[in-house]
Design a protein around this motif. Structure first.
Motif, PDB file in Angstrom:
ATOM      1  N   SER A 176      -4.096  32.728  31.872  1.00  0.00           N
ATOM      2  CA  SER A 176      -4.616  33.499  30.758  1.00  0.00           C
ATOM      3  C   SER A 176      -5.953  32.920  30.322  1.00  0.00           C
ATOM      4  O   SER A 176      -6.416  31.917  30.852  1.00  0.00           O
ATOM      5  CB  SER A 176      -3.618  33.433  29.583  1.00  0.00           C
ATOM      6  OG  SER A 176      -3.982  34.315  28.537  1.00  0.00           O
ATOM      7  N   VAL A 177      -6.572  33.573  29.356  1.00  0.00           N
ATOM      8  CA  VAL A 177      -7.735  33.009  28.674  1.00  0.00           C
ATOM      9  C   VAL A 177      -7.259  32.524  27.317  1.00  0.00           C
ATOM     10  O   VAL A 177      -6.603  33.270  26.580  1.00  0.00           O
ATOM     11  CB  VAL A 177      -8.865  34.038  28.513  1.00  0.00           C
ATOM     12  CG1 VAL A 177     -10.046  33.396  27.774  1.00  0.00           C
ATOM     13  CG2 VAL A 177      -9.308  34.575  29.867  1.00  0.00           C
ATOM     14  N   TYR A 178      -7.597  31.282  26.997  1.00  0.00           N
ATOM     15  CA  TYR A 178      -7.120  30.658  25.762  1.00  0.00           C
ATOM     16  C   TYR A 178      -8.306  30.479  24.805  1.00  0.00           C
ATOM     17  O   TYR A 178      -9.351  29.948  25.183  1.00  0.00           O
ATOM     18  CB  TYR A 178      -6.483  29.311  26.071  1.00  0.00           C
ATOM     19  CG  TYR A 178      -5.189  29.460  26.820  1.00  0.00           C
ATOM     20  CD1 TYR A 178      -5.172  29.589  28.206  1.00  0.00           C
ATOM     21  CD2 TYR A 178      -3.975  29.491  26.142  1.00  0.00           C
ATOM     22  CE1 TYR A 178      -3.976  29.749  28.899  1.00  0.00           C
ATOM     23  CE2 TYR A 178      -2.778  29.644  26.812  1.00  0.00           C
ATOM     24  CZ  TYR A 178      -2.784  29.777  28.190  1.00  0.00           C
ATOM     25  OH  TYR A 178      -1.604  29.949  28.869  1.00  0.00           O
ATOM     26  N   PHE A 179      -8.090  30.914  23.570  1.00  0.00           N
ATOM     27  CA  PHE A 179      -9.112  30.776  22.536  1.00  0.00           C
ATOM     28  C   PHE A 179      -8.596  29.902  21.411  1.00  0.00           C
ATOM     29  O   PHE A 179      -7.471  30.063  20.938  1.00  0.00           O
ATOM     30  CB  PHE A 179      -9.501  32.136  21.960  1.00  0.00           C
ATOM     31  CG  PHE A 179     -10.257  33.004  22.900  1.00  0.00           C
ATOM     32  CD1 PHE A 179      -9.621  34.021  23.602  1.00  0.00           C
ATOM     33  CD2 PHE A 179     -11.622  32.811  23.093  1.00  0.00           C
ATOM     34  CE1 PHE A 179     -10.320  34.832  24.477  1.00  0.00           C
ATOM     35  CE2 PHE A 179     -12.338  33.606  23.962  1.00  0.00           C
ATOM     36  CZ  PHE A 179     -11.687  34.622  24.666  1.00  0.00           C
TER      37      PHE A 179
ATOM     38  N   TYR B 149      -0.436  27.071  15.379  1.00  0.00           N
ATOM     39  CA  TYR B 149      -1.480  26.887  14.400  1.00  0.00           C
ATOM     40  C   TYR B 149      -1.167  25.682  13.512  1.00  0.00           C
ATOM     41  O   TYR B 149      -0.011  25.224  13.453  1.00  0.00           O
ATOM     42  CB  TYR B 149      -1.709  28.148  13.573  1.00  0.00           C
ATOM     43  CG  TYR B 149      -0.506  28.664  12.820  1.00  0.00           C
ATOM     44  CD1 TYR B 149       0.471  29.421  13.484  1.00  0.00           C
ATOM     45  CD2 TYR B 149      -0.352  28.433  11.460  1.00  0.00           C
ATOM     46  CE1 TYR B 149       1.572  29.919  12.798  1.00  0.00           C
ATOM     47  CE2 TYR B 149       0.741  28.927  10.775  1.00  0.00           C
ATOM     48  CZ  TYR B 149       1.696  29.679  11.451  1.00  0.00           C
ATOM     49  OH  TYR B 149       2.783  30.173  10.765  1.00  0.00           O
ATOM     50  N   SER B 150      -2.207  25.215  12.836  1.00  0.00           N
ATOM     51  CA  SER B 150      -2.077  24.027  11.990  1.00  0.00           C
ATOM     52  C   SER B 150      -2.898  24.234  10.730  1.00  0.00           C
ATOM     53  O   SER B 150      -4.047  24.681  10.797  1.00  0.00           O
ATOM     54  CB  SER B 150      -2.587  22.799  12.750  1.00  0.00           C
ATOM     55  OG  SER B 150      -2.738  21.696  11.889  1.00  0.00           O
ATOM     56  N   TYR B 151      -2.319  23.875   9.588  1.00  0.00           N
ATOM     57  CA  TYR B 151      -3.024  23.996   8.317  1.00  0.00           C
ATOM     58  C   TYR B 151      -3.535  22.644   7.821  1.00  0.00           C
ATOM     59  O   TYR B 151      -4.010  22.542   6.691  1.00  0.00           O
ATOM     60  CB  TYR B 151      -2.137  24.649   7.265  1.00  0.00           C
ATOM     61  CG  TYR B 151      -1.915  26.124   7.462  1.00  0.00           C
ATOM     62  CD1 TYR B 151      -0.783  26.754   6.954  1.00  0.00           C
ATOM     63  CD2 TYR B 151      -2.823  26.910   8.156  1.00  0.00           C
ATOM     64  CE1 TYR B 151      -0.567  28.112   7.123  1.00  0.00           C
ATOM     65  CE2 TYR B 151      -2.620  28.272   8.342  1.00  0.00           C
ATOM     66  CZ  TYR B 151      -1.483  28.857   7.819  1.00  0.00           C
ATOM     67  OH  TYR B 151      -1.274  30.206   7.999  1.00  0.00           O
TER      68      TYR B 151
ATOM     69  N   PHE C  23      -6.233  27.127  15.148  1.00  0.00           N
ATOM     70  CA  PHE C  23      -5.336  28.087  15.788  1.00  0.00           C
ATOM     71  C   PHE C  23      -5.579  28.118  17.294  1.00  0.00           C
ATOM     72  O   PHE C  23      -6.702  27.912  17.761  1.00  0.00           O
ATOM     73  CB  PHE C  23      -5.601  29.502  15.240  1.00  0.00           C
ATOM     74  CG  PHE C  23      -5.649  29.572  13.746  1.00  0.00           C
ATOM     75  CD1 PHE C  23      -6.839  29.334  13.073  1.00  0.00           C
ATOM     76  CD2 PHE C  23      -4.523  29.882  13.020  1.00  0.00           C
ATOM     77  CE1 PHE C  23      -6.901  29.387  11.686  1.00  0.00           C
ATOM     78  CE2 PHE C  23      -4.568  29.934  11.632  1.00  0.00           C
ATOM     79  CZ  PHE C  23      -5.755  29.691  10.979  1.00  0.00           C
ATOM     80  N   TRP C  24      -4.514  28.417  18.029  1.00  0.00           N
ATOM     81  CA  TRP C  24      -4.626  28.689  19.460  1.00  0.00           C
ATOM     82  C   TRP C  24      -4.079  30.082  19.736  1.00  0.00           C
ATOM     83  O   TRP C  24      -2.977  30.440  19.281  1.00  0.00           O
ATOM     84  CB  TRP C  24      -3.843  27.683  20.292  1.00  0.00           C
ATOM     85  CG  TRP C  24      -4.585  26.437  20.601  1.00  0.00           C
ATOM     86  CD1 TRP C  24      -4.450  25.207  20.032  1.00  0.00           C
ATOM     87  CD2 TRP C  24      -5.607  26.292  21.591  1.00  0.00           C
ATOM     88  NE1 TRP C  24      -5.312  24.314  20.586  1.00  0.00           N
ATOM     89  CE2 TRP C  24      -6.039  24.949  21.561  1.00  0.00           C
ATOM     90  CE3 TRP C  24      -6.200  27.159  22.516  1.00  0.00           C
ATOM     91  CZ2 TRP C  24      -7.026  24.446  22.407  1.00  0.00           C
ATOM     92  CZ3 TRP C  24      -7.183  26.679  23.350  1.00  0.00           C
ATOM     93  CH2 TRP C  24      -7.589  25.330  23.296  1.00  0.00           C
TER      94      TRP C  24
END
Lengths: 115, 111
Positions: A87-90, A48-50, A33-34
């Motif tokens: 921004s801050v990316y997690f 997101y990716s599964y 996920f991002w």
């Protein structure tokens, strides 16, 4: 020990440039996920990716893209950076598929500034 | 996704218990209740989750109301390191994966 890393940790770029943020996990997790986090806001899901070759849009996906060619990596690309993307990316990963009890593990974050 | 409501901020004294409330009156029968926290300048970290019964782990306890319309995260002895933003999140067990974060509760701990 398994971990999730992000690079770079800090980046300054100019409006209109393409930027790619890297996310690498060694948990062998299917789900990645991002999120982005802006001052005064909680985290918002971008993409997101599964699993490999699977990608999905989150609530704030405009201007961003991802691709998943292997289990370990989910790079986030800003096709043409805008100041609103400062921004801050997690990045995060989790192990289970469609079960709501899985735990997400977050990376340390990338602070991106678009001038 | 069902919504949660948390107080914007709370204060606690070090070494005292802390009870962080969360209201989720529209929770469905397939929603798990998750808690994450975010320490300053770090990514969020998992704290605890539950479905119907109260849960305990090394970090905290989760008390879930009988009607499941509210829950409380309990830190038994707050430390300065527990100062963080705490997020209460509902997740449908049929959908899994993504987390939808609200504003959370900012907990400050006084020495």
């Amino acid at each position: 020990d398994a971990e999730i890393t992000q690079s770079p940790r800090h980046k300054i770029t100019e409006t209109g440039r393409q930027v790619t943020l890297a996310c690498h996990q060694t948990w062998n997790h299917n789900n990645m996920f991002w999120y982005r986090q802006d001052l005064g806001h909680g985290l918002r899901l971008i993409h997101y990716s599964y699993g490999v070759q699977d990608t999905n849009k989150g609530e704030v996906s405009d201007g961003y893209s991802v691709s998943r060619s292997n289990t370990e990596d989910l790079p986030l690309t800003l096709e043409s950076a805008a100041s609103s993307q400062t921004s801050v990316y997690f990045c995060a990963s989790s192990g289970r598929g469609s079960i709501g009890a899985d735990t997400q593990y977050f990376g340390p974050g990338t602070r991106l500034t678009v001038l | 996704d069902a919504k949660t409501t948390q107080p914007n901020s709370m204060e606690s004294n070090e070494e005292e218990p802390v009870h962080l409330p969360c209201n989720h009156s529209t929770i469905s029968g397939t929603d798990y209740i998750h808690w994450y926290r975010q320490l300053p300048s770090q990514g969020p970290e998992y704290v605890i989750h539950g479905l119907t019964s109260n849960v305990n782990n090394r970090m905290a306890s989760l008390a879930i109301a009988e009607d499941r319309k509210s829950s409380t995260l309990i830190l038994h002895r707050a430390t300065l390191r527990d100062a963080a933003v705490y997020y209460c999140i509902l997740r449908d067990f049929n959908q899994g994966g993504k987390l939808i974060f609200g504003q959370g509760t900012e907990l400050s701990v006084k020495p």
